[in-house]
Design a protein around this motif. Structure first.
Motif, mmCIF file in Angstrom:
data_model
loop_
_atom_site.group_PDB
_atom_site.id
_atom_site.type_symbol
_atom_site.label_atom_id
_atom_site.label_comp_id
_atom_site.label_asym_id
_atom_site.label_seq_id
_atom_site.Cartn_x
_atom_site.Cartn_y
_atom_site.Cartn_z
ATOM 1 N N ASN A 290 0.834 -1.212 0.000
ATOM 2 C CA ASN A 290 0.000 0.000 0.000
ATOM 3 C C ASN A 290 0.866 1.259 0.000
ATOM 4 O OD1 ASN A 290 -2.212 -1.642 0.004
ATOM 5 N ND2 ASN A 290 -2.511 -1.569 2.230
ATOM 6 N N GLU A 291 1.941 1.220 0.768
ATOM 7 C CA GLU A 291 2.796 2.415 0.828
ATOM 8 C C GLU A 291 3.563 2.627 -0.478
ATOM 9 O OE1 GLU A 291 5.078 2.027 4.441
ATOM 10 O OE2 GLU A 291 3.339 2.579 5.678
ATOM 11 N N GLY A 292 3.669 1.562 -1.283
ATOM 12 C CA GLY A 292 4.378 1.687 -2.568
ATOM 13 C C GLY A 292 3.452 2.058 -3.715
ATOM 14 N N ALA A 293 2.188 2.295 -3.420
ATOM 15 C CA ALA A 293 1.223 2.565 -4.507
ATOM 16 C C ALA A 293 1.657 3.770 -5.337
ATOM 17 C CB ALA A 293 -0.175 2.781 -3.915
ATOM 18 N N TRP A 294 2.169 4.805 -4.673
ATOM 19 C CA TRP A 294 2.537 6.018 -5.421
ATOM 20 C C TRP A 294 3.677 5.745 -6.409
ATOM 21 C CZ3 TRP A 294 7.352 8.320 -5.300
ATOM 22 C CH2 TRP A 294 8.229 7.891 -4.294
ATOM 23 N N VAL A 295 4.555 4.791 -6.060
ATOM 24 C CA VAL A 295 5.674 4.477 -6.965
ATOM 25 C C VAL A 295 5.123 3.807 -8.229
ATOM 26 C CG1 VAL A 295 7.850 3.210 -7.237
ATOM 27 C CG2 VAL A 295 7.218 4.154 -5.003
ATOM 28 N N ARG A 296 4.187 2.858 -8.019
ATOM 29 C CA ARG A 296 3.592 2.181 -9.191
ATOM 30 C C ARG A 296 2.824 3.184 -10.051
ATOM 31 N NH1 ARG A 296 2.735 -1.277 -4.994
ATOM 32 N NH2 ARG A 296 0.518 -0.791 -4.758
ATOM 33 N N GLU A 297 2.099 4.094 -9.395
ATOM 34 C CA GLU A 297 1.339 5.092 -10.178
ATOM 35 C C GLU A 297 2.291 6.004 -10.950
ATOM 36 O OE1 GLU A 297 -1.145 6.971 -7.198
ATOM 37 O OE2 GLU A 297 -2.183 5.040 -6.894
ATOM 38 N N ALA A 298 3.379 6.429 -10.301
ATOM 39 C CA ALA A 298 4.331 7.317 -10.970
ATOM 40 C C ALA A 298 4.988 6.592 -12.149
ATOM 41 C CB ALA A 298 5.394 7.795 -9.977
ATOM 42 N N ALA A 299 5.333 5.331 -11.955
ATOM 43 C CA ALA A 299 5.978 4.569 -13.034
ATOM 44 C C ALA A 299 5.012 4.397 -14.205
ATOM 45 C CB ALA A 299 6.438 3.202 -12.516
ATOM 46 N N ALA A 300 3.744 4.154 -13.911
ATOM 47 C CA ALA A 300 2.760 3.972 -14.981
ATOM 48 C C ALA A 300 2.551 5.287 -15.729
ATOM 49 C CB ALA A 300 1.448 3.456 -14.403
ATOM 50 N N ALA A 301 2.500 6.417 -14.970
ATOM 51 C CA ALA A 301 2.308 7.721 -15.610
ATOM 52 C C ALA A 301 3.508 8.046 -16.504
ATOM 53 C CB ALA A 301 2.124 8.799 -14.538
ATOM 54 N N TYR A 302 4.702 7.714 -16.025
ATOM 55 C CA TYR A 302 5.920 7.980 -16.805
ATOM 56 C C TYR A 302 5.919 7.138 -18.081
ATOM 57 C CZ TYR A 302 10.843 8.362 -18.035
ATOM 58 O OH TYR A 302 12.008 8.582 -18.713
ATOM 59 N N ALA A 303 5.545 5.865 -17.942
ATOM 60 C CA ALA A 303 5.523 4.969 -19.114
ATOM 61 C C ALA A 303 4.515 5.475 -20.142
ATOM 62 C CB ALA A 303 5.184 3.543 -18.676
ATOM 63 N N ALA A 304 3.358 5.967 -19.658
ATOM 64 C CA ALA A 304 2.335 6.468 -20.587
ATOM 65 C C ALA A 304 2.852 7.708 -21.327
ATOM 66 C CB ALA A 304 1.061 6.789 -19.815
ATOM 67 N N LYS A 305 3.557 8.564 -20.584
ATOM 68 C CA LYS A 305 4.107 9.785 -21.179
ATOM 69 C C LYS A 305 5.150 9.436 -22.257
ATOM 70 C CE LYS A 305 5.872 13.728 -18.787
ATOM 71 N NZ LYS A 305 6.087 14.235 -17.438
ATOM 72 N N ALA A 307 5.374 6.647 -23.938
ATOM 73 C CA ALA A 307 4.717 6.006 -25.076
ATOM 74 C C ALA A 307 4.073 7.062 -25.967
ATOM 75 C CB ALA A 307 3.673 5.010 -24.577
ATOM 76 N N ALA A 308 3.460 8.091 -25.329
ATOM 77 C CA ALA A 308 2.817 9.151 -26.115
ATOM 78 C C ALA A 308 3.863 9.912 -26.917
ATOM 79 C CB ALA A 308 2.063 10.090 -25.177
ATOM 80 N N ARG A 309 5.035 10.178 -26.279
ATOM 81 C CA ARG A 309 6.115 10.892 -26.967
ATOM 82 C C ARG A 309 6.621 10.085 -28.154
ATOM 83 N NH1 ARG A 309 9.596 12.745 -22.230
ATOM 84 N NH2 ARG A 309 8.346 14.498 -21.596
ATOM 85 N N GLU A 310 6.797 8.788 -27.929
ATOM 86 C CA GLU A 310 7.297 7.928 -29.018
ATOM 87 C C GLU A 310 6.306 7.887 -30.171
ATOM 88 O OE1 GLU A 310 8.521 4.130 -27.363
ATOM 89 O OE2 GLU A 310 9.972 5.237 -26.117
ATOM 90 N N ALA A 311 5.006 7.816 -29.822
ATOM 91 C CA ALA A 311 3.979 7.766 -30.873
ATOM 92 C C ALA A 311 4.009 9.068 -31.676
ATOM 93 C CB ALA A 311 2.616 7.552 -30.238
ATOM 94 N N GLN A 312 4.217 10.190 -30.949
ATOM 95 C CA GLN A 312 4.258 11.501 -31.608
ATOM 96 C C GLN A 312 5.432 11.596 -32.572
ATOM 97 O OE1 GLN A 312 4.604 14.643 -28.767
ATOM 98 N NE2 GLN A 312 2.489 15.329 -29.133
ATOM 99 N N SER A 313 6.628 11.134 -32.096
ATOM 100 C CA SER A 313 7.789 11.256 -32.987
ATOM 101 C C SER A 313 7.698 10.267 -34.145
ATOM 102 C CB SER A 313 9.112 11.146 -32.233
ATOM 103 O OG SER A 313 9.102 10.031 -31.421
ATOM 104 N N ALA A 314 7.020 9.123 -33.937
ATOM 105 C CA ALA A 314 6.847 8.175 -35.047
ATOM 106 C C ALA A 314 5.935 8.801 -36.109
ATOM 107 C CB ALA A 314 6.241 6.868 -34.528
#
Ligand code: BYC
Length: 317
Positions: A290-305, A307-314
């Motif tokens: 439970n205390e690590g939830a913010w780390v998982r959320e931050a990692a997921a948000a970073y991965a989404a960002k 992926a969006a950047r890569e899609a944009q440059s592609a």
């Protein structure tokens, strides 16, 4: 190809000692038993960090602290390889973690015992990691490729863990009377639970026969337990200590040490969730998750960002 033919080919590959890989056909029951065993193994590594983590801040010297920290970090790594190996069988890690956190999944009985003194760090290394190696070296030849390969590195690290434990006990065994007594007390408390790590007797082990046939397990629970007794009965002499079993005796005819009766009621009680520390261990894992939830959320948000950047440059290219 029909299922019967595929199963026949699968059995032939097992008989030929071929490795089964994630994309290969495998019977459902083979997949299920691997998910069961590998996930329980992964959970054991993760919960197994807790009893030793308890002593990191109280290690008696910098050298001891560094060794213990390294060992606990290795266990985190083992858990991660094993969750990855398990995911190759088509199950998601979050589902495995839910099973652990809800108390549905099993993990090794041994980690439901408390670590009461510094000498326990020695006894855990010598006996618990010793039992782990005995069980895991044959798993390097498991028929399922990803599990077998994960085990190679795990075993190298377990071997270091076992030696650090033995060396710690050896140091205590050459110390003051109080240190010797502390080492003997730790051996007394960890011996029987370590023998229980190998699981129920062969006649009470529902999974062994089939897992042996599929070459997931290469030795039965009782065979491995006997090897452990044979090794430890000799090693304990180098420590000048004893094992807490008056029935340990060399049997010339069998070429093995005989040993006393295991308290199977205690074992079944612990795996049902009623051991000395089951509740505490699950609470600690749930709290950490439970205390690590913010780390998982931050990692997921970073991965989404990303992926969006890569899609944009592609798109731009
Ligand atoms: N504790 O038919 P059986 C480590 C369960 S990590 C709890 O013989 P199988 C380390 C068994 O799961 C140590 N449960 O089963 C980490 C089954 O229940 P289900 C962990 C146990 O699978 C950090 C039922 O009893 N090592 O060493 O053929 C620091 C009937 O048993 C135990 C592994 O996981 C137990 N001790 O054989 C330091 C190794 N024993 O699933 C060290 C991989 C049995 O039917 N696992 N059960 O509900 C194996 O080799 C096998 O799974 C076992 C059991 C030998 C453990």
């Amino acid at each position: 190809m029909d299922t019967a033919r595929l199963e026949e080919q699968f059995e032939a590959r097992i008989a030929a000692d071929d490795r089964i890989e994630p994309r290969d056909f495998m019977p459902d029951a083979y997949r299920k038993t691997l998910i069961r065993q590998i996930s329980q193994h992964a959970h054991s590594e993760i919960v197994g960090m807790l009893p030793e983590g308890n002593w990191i801040t109280r290690a008696p010297s910098l050298r001891r602290k560094v060794a213990l920290l390294a060992k606990v970090q290795d266990e985190a790594g083992h858990g991660l390889y094993l969750y990855s190996a398990c995911e190759t069988l088509g199950i998601d890690r979050s589902e495995l973690l839910d099973q652990l956190h809800s108390g549905k999944a099993k993990y090794s009985s041994i980690f439901n015992y408390p670590t009461l003194t510094w000498a326990d760090m020695g006894a855990v290394g010598w006996l618990v990691d010793g039992a782990a190696i005995m069980n895991q070296v044959p798993l390097c030849r498991c028929s399922y490729g990803p599990y077998a390969r994960a085990m190679v590195r795990v075993c190298k690290e377990e071997s270091f863990h076992q030696r650090q434990g033995f060396e710690l006990l050896l140091t205590l065994s050459r110390g003051t009377e109080a240190q010797k007594a502390m080492a003997q007390d730790a051996i007394n408390r960890w011996w029987w639970p370590a023998l229980m790590m190998f699981g129920p007797t062969d006649e009470n082990s529902p999974n062994t026969a089939r897992s042996m046939r599929w070459k997931i397990k290469r030795f039965t629970n009782d065979e491995l337990r006997q090897k452990m007794v044979d090794v430890c009965a000799e090693q304990v002499k180098a420590l000048g200590m004893t094992l807490p079993d008056p029935d340990i005796k060399w049997n010339e005819e069998r070429g093995h040490y005989d040993f006393g009766k295991i308290n199977w009621d205690e074992f079944y009680n612990v795996i049902k969730g009623n051991g000395p520390c089951n509740k505490e261990r699950l609470e600690a894992r749930n709290k950490a998750h439970n205390e690590g939830a913010w780390v998982r959320e931050a990692a997921a948000a970073y991965a989404a960002k990303q992926a969006a950047r890569e899609a944009q440059s592609a798109e731009a290219a």
